[in-house]
Design a protein around this motif. Structure first.
Motif, PDB file in Angstrom:
ATOM      1  N   MET A 206      -1.824  -1.296   3.751  1.00  0.00           N
ATOM      2  CA  MET A 206      -1.739  -1.264   5.212  1.00  0.00           C
ATOM      3  C   MET A 206      -3.012  -1.858   5.810  1.00  0.00           C
ATOM      4  O   MET A 206      -4.113  -1.357   5.574  1.00  0.00           O
ATOM      5  CB  MET A 206      -1.549   0.174   5.705  1.00  0.00           C
ATOM      6  CG  MET A 206      -0.334   0.859   5.109  1.00  0.00           C
ATOM      7  SD  MET A 206       0.266   2.288   6.059  1.00  0.00           S
ATOM      8  CE  MET A 206      -1.154   3.343   6.055  1.00  0.00           C
ATOM      9  N   GLY A 207      -2.861  -2.924   6.577  1.00  0.00           N
ATOM     10  CA  GLY A 207      -4.001  -3.527   7.256  1.00  0.00           C
ATOM     11  C   GLY A 207      -5.121  -3.922   6.313  1.00  0.00           C
ATOM     12  O   GLY A 207      -6.287  -3.683   6.616  1.00  0.00           O
ATOM     13  N   ILE A 346       2.193  -3.603   5.090  1.00  0.00           N
ATOM     14  CA  ILE A 346       2.342  -3.131   6.471  1.00  0.00           C
ATOM     15  C   ILE A 346       1.187  -3.658   7.314  1.00  0.00           C
ATOM     16  O   ILE A 346       0.022  -3.559   6.920  1.00  0.00           O
ATOM     17  CB  ILE A 346       2.381  -1.590   6.529  1.00  0.00           C
ATOM     18  CG1 ILE A 346       3.591  -1.054   5.771  1.00  0.00           C
ATOM     19  CG2 ILE A 346       2.392  -1.098   7.971  1.00  0.00           C
ATOM     20  CD1 ILE A 346       3.647   0.459   5.672  1.00  0.00           C
ATOM     21  N   GLU A 347       1.521  -4.225   8.470  1.00  0.00           N
ATOM     22  CA  GLU A 347       0.498  -4.743   9.378  1.00  0.00           C
ATOM     23  C   GLU A 347       0.769  -4.260  10.797  1.00  0.00           C
ATOM     24  O   GLU A 347       1.912  -3.957  11.147  1.00  0.00           O
ATOM     25  CB  GLU A 347       0.481  -6.273   9.359  1.00  0.00           C
ATOM     26  CG  GLU A 347       0.110  -6.847   7.998  1.00  0.00           C
ATOM     27  CD  GLU A 347       0.057  -8.366   7.995  1.00  0.00           C
ATOM     28  OE1 GLU A 347      -0.774  -8.917   7.258  1.00  0.00           O
ATOM     29  OE2 GLU A 347       0.863  -8.994   8.722  1.00  0.00           O
ATOM     30  N   GLY A 348      -0.292  -4.191  11.603  1.00  0.00           N
ATOM     31  CA  GLY A 348      -0.171  -3.831  13.008  1.00  0.00           C
ATOM     32  C   GLY A 348      -0.254  -5.079  13.869  1.00  0.00           C
ATOM     33  O   GLY A 348      -1.115  -5.936  13.649  1.00  0.00           O
ATOM     34  N   ASP A 351      -3.750  -5.542  15.388  1.00  0.00           N
ATOM     35  CA  ASP A 351      -4.882  -5.266  14.507  1.00  0.00           C
ATOM     36  C   ASP A 351      -5.986  -6.299  14.742  1.00  0.00           C
ATOM     37  O   ASP A 351      -5.779  -7.492  14.534  1.00  0.00           O
ATOM     38  CB  ASP A 351      -4.429  -5.300  13.044  1.00  0.00           C
ATOM     39  CG  ASP A 351      -5.450  -4.686  12.086  1.00  0.00           C
ATOM     40  OD1 ASP A 351      -6.647  -4.719  12.421  1.00  0.00           O
ATOM     41  OD2 ASP A 351      -5.038  -4.191  11.036  1.00  0.00           O
ATOM     42  N   ALA A 379       4.266  -3.469  12.491  1.00  0.00           N
ATOM     43  CA  ALA A 379       4.401  -2.400  13.485  1.00  0.00           C
ATOM     44  C   ALA A 379       4.079  -2.946  14.871  1.00  0.00           C
ATOM     45  O   ALA A 379       2.932  -3.322  15.133  1.00  0.00           O
ATOM     46  CB  ALA A 379       3.461  -1.245  13.143  1.00  0.00           C
ATOM     47  N   HIS A 384      -5.419  -1.434  14.575  1.00  0.00           N
ATOM     48  CA  HIS A 384      -5.809  -1.141  13.195  1.00  0.00           C
ATOM     49  C   HIS A 384      -5.694   0.357  12.867  1.00  0.00           C
ATOM     50  O   HIS A 384      -5.072   0.728  11.875  1.00  0.00           O
ATOM     51  CB  HIS A 384      -7.236  -1.622  12.955  1.00  0.00           C
ATOM     52  CG  HIS A 384      -7.665  -1.518  11.528  1.00  0.00           C
ATOM     53  ND1 HIS A 384      -7.202  -2.378  10.552  1.00  0.00           N
ATOM     54  CD2 HIS A 384      -8.498  -0.645  10.899  1.00  0.00           C
ATOM     55  CE1 HIS A 384      -7.738  -2.041   9.387  1.00  0.00           C
ATOM     56  NE2 HIS A 384      -8.527  -0.997   9.569  1.00  0.00           N
ATOM     57  N   ILE A 387      -2.230   2.145  12.577  1.00  0.00           N
ATOM     58  CA  ILE A 387      -1.375   1.941  11.401  1.00  0.00           C
ATOM     59  C   ILE A 387      -1.275   3.220  10.582  1.00  0.00           C
ATOM     60  O   ILE A 387      -0.226   3.543  10.029  1.00  0.00           O
ATOM     61  CB  ILE A 387      -1.928   0.805  10.510  1.00  0.00           C
ATOM     62  CG1 ILE A 387      -1.960  -0.517  11.272  1.00  0.00           C
ATOM     63  CG2 ILE A 387      -1.085   0.647   9.243  1.00  0.00           C
ATOM     64  CD1 ILE A 387      -2.631  -1.628  10.499  1.00  0.00           C
ATOM     65  N   TRP A 393       2.240   5.952  13.785  1.00  0.00           N
ATOM     66  CA  TRP A 393       2.178   6.124  12.331  1.00  0.00           C
ATOM     67  C   TRP A 393       3.179   7.191  11.900  1.00  0.00           C
ATOM     68  O   TRP A 393       3.954   6.985  10.967  1.00  0.00           O
ATOM     69  CB  TRP A 393       0.766   6.497  11.882  1.00  0.00           C
ATOM     70  CG  TRP A 393       0.715   7.391  10.671  1.00  0.00           C
ATOM     71  CD1 TRP A 393       0.337   8.693  10.612  1.00  0.00           C
ATOM     72  CD2 TRP A 393       1.096   7.053   9.317  1.00  0.00           C
ATOM     73  NE1 TRP A 393       0.456   9.196   9.335  1.00  0.00           N
ATOM     74  CE2 TRP A 393       0.920   8.213   8.525  1.00  0.00           C
ATOM     75  CE3 TRP A 393       1.586   5.888   8.721  1.00  0.00           C
ATOM     76  CZ2 TRP A 393       1.204   8.228   7.164  1.00  0.00           C
ATOM     77  CZ3 TRP A 393       1.867   5.904   7.346  1.00  0.00           C
ATOM     78  CH2 TRP A 393       1.668   7.066   6.590  1.00  0.00           C
ATOM     79  N   ILE A 397       5.967   4.202  11.271  1.00  0.00           N
ATOM     80  CA  ILE A 397       5.469   3.568  10.051  1.00  0.00           C
ATOM     81  C   ILE A 397       5.698   4.439   8.823  1.00  0.00           C
ATOM     82  O   ILE A 397       6.183   3.962   7.785  1.00  0.00           O
ATOM     83  CB  ILE A 397       3.976   3.222  10.205  1.00  0.00           C
ATOM     84  CG1 ILE A 397       3.781   2.280  11.397  1.00  0.00           C
ATOM     85  CG2 ILE A 397       3.425   2.600   8.932  1.00  0.00           C
ATOM     86  CD1 ILE A 397       2.338   2.039  11.784  1.00  0.00           C
TER      87      ILE A 397
END
Length: 409
Positions: A206-207, A346-348, A351, A379, A384, A387, A393, A397
């Motif tokens: 994630m991120g 998984i990315e925001g 971010d 997402a 950041h 996430i 979250w 997520i």
């Protein structure tokens, strides 16, 4: 000199914080007639905000003593199952609950404690047997314990996975949040090449900065626009004699915090103004939520010089992993070795630390992994920290992660 100067400033601010806290309490005391008129309430609120901002902080607690499973409250207690010089493996034991997928959460070693992922752990407790990497503050590790670099970090992950999966020779699940995405991917690749029986079943990142050439952010630019020697000369300090790690060369956590605060100075100023306004209005709940966030955010720890500089070089300047050039103790980390570890990236959308595409790159470089074992989730409207913490979250997520783990457990 840098660390000594910081310690002097910290001592001065600790005294000022104590004075401000005492004064705020005095102004808020019902027995004080000045608390009811004039500028008393406003001054008390301002002092309270200052006291909170300048107070010295240590390592926070997870403070997760229960969870809810199938509508029933279950007690939870922490248990250290493996100790190492620079970190320990911690398990959150759900009393009376057996089985369930084993999940190793890899906390970032980026200036904050593992408790930054308190919300991540809390959300996964009802559905998984949760373990977490609880990294030590480098200033507390004596020089006699030796060095700790990116290679050691990867070794720790391999050993932690082996320990988590030892019972029943199982393959645990692994979740890497932000910085550890690169070493977690490397550990999965090395364990896959070795056909390690405890290689992860799934790897969720994630991120994470898998390929920082994609949508570079201000953090990435800072790491690439200066030569390696600049970081060595300007951001590395020596631990003073007042700590167990005296003499160790580190990247201080207070520098990392200053960088993050400066990068989003406007939003932090707004947050503190909101906290002040809540206090003036008597809205304790609103002020408490901001205080709790900054209590964690300002609790920082140091990284060893060798880990920090090697990460700058390998991850941000050489882009060694996506180029297929990353080495672990002289051995090439081969992304193509990953053939049966299901990867979720998984990315925001918002971010500003790991830009869009940096984590998704893991799906591309794992070129021998079947498509059915790859998934990407972006997402919407999430930054950041959103996430892995907060309402999005928990509600948007985490369910994606739950389903991914369940589908491959």
């Amino acid at each position: 000199m840098l660390y000594d100067a910081y310690e002097i400033q910290r001592s001065l601010l600790a005294g000022a914080s104590a004075w401000a806290n005492f004064s705020a309490g005095l102004l808020n005391n019902p027995a004080n007639p000045f608390a009811y008129f004039g500028g008393g309430p406003v001054l008390a609120s301002a002092l309270e905000v200052f006291a909170h901002a300048s107070a010295p902080r240590g390592k926070p607690d997870f403070a997760l003593d229960h969870t809810t499973i199938d509508g029933k409250q279950v007690e939870v207690h922490e248990e250290v199952v493996l100790r190492k010089p620079f970190g320990q493996l911690k398990r959150f034991v759900r009393n009376g609950v057996e089985g369930g997928p084993k999940l190793l959460i890899v906390a970032p070693m980026s200036g904050h404690y593992a408790t930054l992922l308190r919300g991540t752990v809390e959300r996964m407790l009802p559905v998984a047997d949760v373990y977490i990497t609880d990294w030590r503050d480098a200033k507390l590790v004596p020089l006699s314990e030796g060095r700790f670099d990116l290679d050691d970090y990867i070794d720790y992950l391999v050993e932690f996975l082996a320990h988590v999966g030892a019972e029943g020779n199982a393959r645990p699940h692994m979740l890497a949040v932000c910085q550890p995405s690169v070493p977690a991917f490397a550990a999965a690749a090395l364990m896959s090449a070795d056909k390690h029986p405890n290689r992860p079943k799934t790897l969720t990142m994630m991120g994470g900065p898998i390929d920082t050439r994609e949508a570079p952010t201000a953090v990435n630019t800072l790491a690439t626009e200066r030569p390696h020697s600049w970081f060595e000369k300007n951001v590395i300090a020596t631990i003073p004699v007042t700590y167990p790690g005296a003499g160790r060369r580190v990247y201080p956590g207070f520098l990392q915090l200053a960088g993050f605060m400066t990068m989003n100075l406007g939003s932090h100023m707004v947050s503190h103004w909101e906290m002040f306004r809540h206090l003036v209005d008597g809205d304790g709940e609103g002020a408490d939520s901001t205080m709790k966030f900054y209590e964690e955010y300002r609790s920082v720890c140091d990284m060893t010089e060798e880990f920090y500089l090697q990460t700058i070089d390998v991850v941000f300047q050489a882009h060694a992993l996506p180029k297929g050039e990353m080495l672990h103790r002289g051995r090439r980390v081969d992304p193509s070795a990953i053939t049966d570890v299901a990867i979720l990236a998984i990315e925001g959308e918002r971010d500003d630390i790991s830009g869009l595409g940096q984590t998704r790159a893991a799906l591309t470089i794992a070129d021998k992994l079947p498509a059915k074992l790859k998934q990407y989730y972006m997402a919407p409207e999430v930054g950041h920290y959103g996430i892995f913490n907060g309402s999005k979250w928990r509600t948007k997520i985490a369910p994606v992660l739950e389903q991914w783990i369940a589908a491959h457990d």
